[in-house]
Design a protein around this motif. Sequence first.
Motif, mmCIF file in Angstrom:
data_model
loop_
_atom_site.group_PDB
_atom_site.id
_atom_site.type_symbol
_atom_site.label_atom_id
_atom_site.label_comp_id
_atom_site.label_asym_id
_atom_site.label_seq_id
_atom_site.Cartn_x
_atom_site.Cartn_y
_atom_site.Cartn_z
ATOM 1 N N PHE A 410 0.692 -1.291 0.008
ATOM 2 C CA PHE A 410 -0.097 -0.028 -0.122
ATOM 3 C C PHE A 410 0.834 1.296 0.118
ATOM 4 O O PHE A 410 0.457 2.447 0.480
ATOM 5 C CB PHE A 410 -0.909 -0.111 1.257
ATOM 6 C CG PHE A 410 -1.706 -1.342 1.384
ATOM 7 C CD1 PHE A 410 -2.869 -1.383 0.421
ATOM 8 C CD2 PHE A 410 -1.282 -2.143 2.105
ATOM 9 C CE1 PHE A 410 -3.511 -2.667 0.463
ATOM 10 C CE2 PHE A 410 -2.287 -3.286 2.456
ATOM 11 C CZ PHE A 410 -3.333 -3.485 1.522
ATOM 12 N N GLY A 411 2.298 1.048 -0.174
ATOM 13 C CA GLY A 411 3.023 2.372 -0.319
ATOM 14 C C GLY A 411 3.045 2.983 -1.502
ATOM 15 O O GLY A 411 2.122 2.695 -2.623
ATOM 16 N N THR A 412 4.215 3.489 -1.839
ATOM 17 C CA THR A 412 4.368 4.474 -3.207
ATOM 18 C C THR A 412 5.086 3.938 -4.381
ATOM 19 O O THR A 412 5.163 4.413 -5.313
ATOM 20 C CB THR A 412 5.071 5.651 -2.875
ATOM 21 O OG1 THR A 412 6.114 5.573 -2.017
ATOM 22 C CG2 THR A 412 4.100 6.754 -1.945
ATOM 23 N N ASP A 413 5.370 2.624 -4.096
ATOM 24 C CA ASP A 413 6.431 1.939 -5.133
ATOM 25 C C ASP A 413 5.368 1.747 -6.178
ATOM 26 O O ASP A 413 4.153 1.239 -6.153
ATOM 27 C CB ASP A 413 6.897 0.586 -4.488
ATOM 28 C CG ASP A 413 7.913 -0.033 -5.420
ATOM 29 O OD1 ASP A 413 7.736 -0.050 -6.725
ATOM 30 O OD2 ASP A 413 8.846 -0.494 -4.875
ATOM 31 N N GLU A 414 5.832 2.027 -7.375
ATOM 32 C CA GLU A 414 4.971 1.815 -8.602
ATOM 33 C C GLU A 414 4.641 0.401 -8.834
ATOM 34 O O GLU A 414 3.823 0.073 -9.547
ATOM 35 C CB GLU A 414 5.899 2.340 -9.879
ATOM 36 C CG GLU A 414 5.966 3.874 -9.845
ATOM 37 C CD GLU A 414 6.542 4.265 -11.248
ATOM 38 O OE1 GLU A 414 6.803 3.666 -12.114
ATOM 39 O OE2 GLU A 414 6.825 5.582 -11.115
ATOM 40 N N THR A 415 5.500 -0.598 -8.358
ATOM 41 C CA THR A 415 5.327 -1.883 -8.609
ATOM 42 C C THR A 415 3.808 -2.439 -8.079
ATOM 43 O O THR A 415 3.083 -3.156 -8.560
ATOM 44 C CB THR A 415 6.250 -2.873 -7.631
ATOM 45 O OG1 THR A 415 7.621 -2.348 -8.188
ATOM 46 C CG2 THR A 415 5.973 -4.130 -8.078
ATOM 47 N N TRP A 416 3.223 -1.451 -6.900
ATOM 48 C CA TRP A 416 2.121 -2.090 -6.429
ATOM 49 C C TRP A 416 1.008 -0.958 -6.711
ATOM 50 O O TRP A 416 -0.013 -0.743 -6.040
ATOM 51 C CB TRP A 416 2.304 -2.054 -4.907
ATOM 52 C CG TRP A 416 3.245 -2.999 -4.393
ATOM 53 C CD1 TRP A 416 4.534 -2.586 -3.970
ATOM 54 C CD2 TRP A 416 3.520 -4.394 -4.543
ATOM 55 N NE1 TRP A 416 5.450 -3.734 -3.798
ATOM 56 C CE2 TRP A 416 4.575 -4.693 -4.249
ATOM 57 C CE3 TRP A 416 2.493 -5.483 -4.902
ATOM 58 C CZ2 TRP A 416 5.003 -6.204 -4.297
ATOM 59 C CZ3 TRP A 416 2.705 -6.520 -5.107
ATOM 60 C CH2 TRP A 416 4.206 -7.249 -4.629
ATOM 61 N N GLN A 417 1.215 -0.146 -8.091
ATOM 62 C CA GLN A 417 0.100 0.871 -8.250
ATOM 63 C C GLN A 417 -1.072 -0.060 -8.466
ATOM 64 O O GLN A 417 -1.232 -1.217 -9.370
ATOM 65 C CB GLN A 417 0.675 1.623 -9.679
ATOM 66 C CG GLN A 417 0.056 2.576 -9.694
ATOM 67 C CD GLN A 417 0.687 3.373 -11.000
ATOM 68 O OE1 GLN A 417 1.601 2.962 -11.606
ATOM 69 N NE2 GLN A 417 -0.033 4.545 -11.383
#
Length: 433
Positions: A410-417
């Motif tokens: 649920f962070g800002t890393d694009e992987t988990w967009q």
Amino acid sequence: MLLVYTHKITPRVKYIFKQICTRIIGVPVNFTTTIEEFIAHDSLKMSYTRQPLSHEIFVRSNELLFEQGLNDLDLKVSEWEETKCFFANGELSALPFDIFAASFYLLSRYEEYLPHVKDDYGRFTAEESLAFKSGFLNQPVVDIWAFKFRKILQDQYPDFVFPERQYKITPVIDVPSAYAFKLKGIMRTFGGTIRDLSMLKLKKVYQRYVVLFGLQNDPYDTFKYIINKQKQVVNKFVFFFLIGDFSTYDKNINAQKSAFQSLIKQIGDYSRIGLKASYFALESKAILKEEKLRMESIINQELEASRHSFSKLNLPESYRNLVELEIPEDYTMGYIKQIGFRAGTCTPFFFYDLDYEVQTPLRINTYHVLDYALLKHQSLLDKKMMLNRVINEVKKVNGEFVSVFHNYTFGTDETWQGYKELFNIILDSEHEA
């Protein structure tokens, strides 16, 4: 109560009938080998043996539930209406397959005791499973079969009122590392900085110090967001915190740090807390016991559940260790790279030890989707489609949908967009049930 006549009452027979009849379709079950007792019973009854006694509901039994130990089984999976099954059992039987033997095969994880090829972490993979090879990994077949059996009972006993269970969700939040940069200590911070500089990850170096100077939130610190989501649903999330010693595989915060302990306690005010057992705890009961006691001292209560790092299981040793340490529940069983039903079910079940032929008190909660398994689907639309598909399979049998997401998801890393949106689909599915 359902009375089952059989020629021999074995631990396997009792285990699987109680799972299917009591835990899935909600009917208490008892057993007899006495024909007179069976005839005198004036409620639900059936025979599970080689030949029918008269005109009762009869399911012809496969030998699997009357054997001990492991045998080399020749399994032929066949189509059956909207699903598949194995252990075909002839025309006289009320069911064309012995669903009890087939369910036992899947729930006991019989195939995981047999020789198979493991992955790099020593895990049993989906590709090695009968469900994957035969094309039914995407269905909770044990529950589907159980409801087919319930329909036969309903037709024979139309006045009997069967209880209805409700679809529910159990979101699991895996926390292998609570923070990306915070609370790591001087040496780890310095080492991480040098490593990032040597790999020219200048953006990460910048981000690390912006976080450490309090100018930006830690990218893994999504706990406020998750707890706000928890407040919107009835069923409690289960957070699994890694508190094992630092190692090559396990790199969480030092469990002695008061700020980390405070975080765990705060989460515990809203959600359930479990232990994410370290990589080395899988091989060592002594390490597992140490981590269990460590977690219990933090949360000031007995540990309710565990989950192994990297979703790794060594059957039966992994589960025997949990039983011996009196850890009541486990959430490890599932596939890292495949969405679906590793044990063929969306109903919790008890671990059956095939070596000792005994049902243990350990409750197994298989998960049906891990956030990593959705990554292979490129577009968010495809991810949503796959997620909705597995949720709908669970809804059809009013089962329990278990998902595993990580705090950093649920962070800002694009992987988990887009993963917040996927999580919302899971939470909303309970209201739409």
